[in-house]
Write an enzyme that holds these catalytic residues in place. Sequence first.
Site, PDB file in Angstrom:
ATOM      1  N   ALA A 119       0.864  -1.188   0.000  1.00  0.00           N
ATOM      2  CA  ALA A 119       0.000   0.000   0.000  1.00  0.00           C
ATOM      3  C   ALA A 119       0.892   1.226   0.000  1.00  0.00           C
ATOM      4  CB  ALA A 119      -0.914   0.005   1.224  1.00  0.00           C
ATOM      5  N   ALA A 120       0.327   2.347  -0.402  1.00  0.00           N
ATOM      6  CA  ALA A 120       1.069   3.604  -0.423  1.00  0.00           C
ATOM      7  C   ALA A 120       0.182   4.713   0.111  1.00  0.00           C
ATOM      8  CB  ALA A 120       1.533   3.932  -1.839  1.00  0.00           C
ATOM      9  N   GLY A 124       4.603   7.975   2.697  1.00  0.00           N
ATOM     10  CA  GLY A 124       5.289   6.710   2.878  1.00  0.00           C
ATOM     11  C   GLY A 124       4.561   5.573   2.204  1.00  0.00           C
ATOM     12  N   GLN A 125       5.185   4.385   2.239  1.00  0.00           N
ATOM     13  CA  GLN A 125       4.532   3.204   1.684  1.00  0.00           C
ATOM     14  C   GLN A 125       4.720   2.035   2.639  1.00  0.00           C
ATOM     15  OE1 GLN A 125       6.637   3.133  -2.080  1.00  0.00           O
ATOM     16  NE2 GLN A 125       7.926   1.407  -1.452  1.00  0.00           N
ATOM     17  N   VAL A 126       3.851   1.035   2.493  1.00  0.00           N
ATOM     18  CA  VAL A 126       3.804  -0.081   3.432  1.00  0.00           C
ATOM     19  C   VAL A 126       4.221  -1.363   2.741  1.00  0.00           C
ATOM     20  CG1 VAL A 126       2.329  -1.430   4.964  1.00  0.00           C
ATOM     21  CG2 VAL A 126       1.956   1.043   4.734  1.00  0.00           C
ATOM     22  N   LYS A 140       6.020   0.369   7.520  1.00  0.00           N
ATOM     23  CA  LYS A 140       5.777   1.649   6.857  1.00  0.00           C
ATOM     24  C   LYS A 140       7.098   2.410   6.746  1.00  0.00           C
ATOM     25  CE  LYS A 140       3.096   4.995   8.651  1.00  0.00           C
ATOM     26  NZ  LYS A 140       1.865   5.804   8.914  1.00  0.00           N
ATOM     27  N   ASP A 269      -7.507  11.582  11.086  1.00  0.00           N
ATOM     28  CA  ASP A 269      -7.390  11.396   9.630  1.00  0.00           C
ATOM     29  C   ASP A 269      -8.440  10.401   9.161  1.00  0.00           C
ATOM     30  OD1 ASP A 269      -6.513  11.589   7.069  1.00  0.00           O
ATOM     31  OD2 ASP A 269      -4.592  10.581   7.371  1.00  0.00           O
TER      32      ASP A 269
END
Length: 435
Positions: A119-120, A124-126, A140, A269
């Site tokens: 995921a992104a 950042g991205q995971v 992450k 969020d």
Amino acid sequence: MKLASLPLGLAGRATVGLGKRVTGLADEILGEQAQRRTAEHVFSVLGQLKGGAMKLGQALSIFEAALPEHLAAPYRQALTKLQNSAPPLPAASVHGVLERQMGADWRDRFSEFDDTPAAAASIGQVHRAIWEDGREVAVKIQYPGAGDALRTDLRHLSRMAPMFKVLQPNFDVKRITVELRERLLEELDYELEADAQRKFADAFRGDEQIRVPEVVHASPEVLITEWVTGTPLATVISEGSEEERDRAGLLLTTLHFSAPKRAGMLHADPHPGNFALADDGRLIVYDFGAAARMPGGMPFQVGRLTKLTLEGKAEEVVEGLRGEGFVPQDLIVDAPAMLEFLRPMLAPLGSEEFRFSREWLRGESTRLTNQKSEAYKFGKQLSFPPSYLLIHRVTMGSIGVLCQLGAKARWRDILEEWLPGFADPGAIEGDHPTA
């Protein structure tokens, strides 16, 4: 910067066009094809950024529910791409971040590590991995240079401030902008995020409604947590049954109002990419980079003034809003008009059950933003305390998601249980255990 490449005229037409279309006046300014091209171009540019502009796009994606249905489709398609997508970081760069943050022997901490991101997000991205003790984890990794990119993007976005000053003359736009900038920059610190996630995990561990993945390891640019999956909230919105959508809405609202009391924090969020429904029916909560510290719980006056509005106590409402900074000290306000302005927003609390809908949100958007409406003229006189920025952002964002879900529940019951001042608006603030 890609954001700077957006022609000012195009950005202006997008802003004016979106606002006018929501209020039913866009045909005077933009044709359908121009509006579609504007949406696609603006959000495709936002989607390429790894900083503040993409965060703005993610925030905007929540509010597509407010758009008229004949226009919502192109915006929905462009906006939802921002919720879980960004250009992936090359494997070599990923390894470089891990080495800088965890040491040259970082691979020894993992049994397995998948170089392909799962995921992104905005900064950042995971990646999926197996930790050294056999636990499946989510890793992450912050994009290199994300801090500089975010600061630059925020400087560009701050140029929108004069527009908001025109729309709301009494808003302290400078202070609000500073508050927003500070909160967004906090999201760069993954150790700060880890601290917030640990507080949420401690508060909700073993809970029957909410699940928070445990933190495994944290450094400033790498955050490792338990790998916990479920049905993404975006999928629940588009494909879920009525029962699933109602439950997701109920749990999201419960998180919103219970976390300040239980964890001393507010998850700030609320876009769909940060939530999923587990197979056991719990709401899985991800991404605690945006979290408001509320050691005393939700402000007492939020609950008190909400209840007083529902009870029709106009003078007390105006007095309370003036004390909180929403009504300028020198402004003479017609108290019954204040109730007329506020009560439609509180319709979900005025009945036993209420189903949120895109139609309801569009109606409220029209009422509040149409320059010919009395509500618009009234609202333009009011101010907005910067201290309420995150609470407002979360509340409005959550309402947007509830309308996407079309969720129905007894919303008032949640406030009765969790919102200080709501069950007993006559109480003294200092006497309340969470005040």
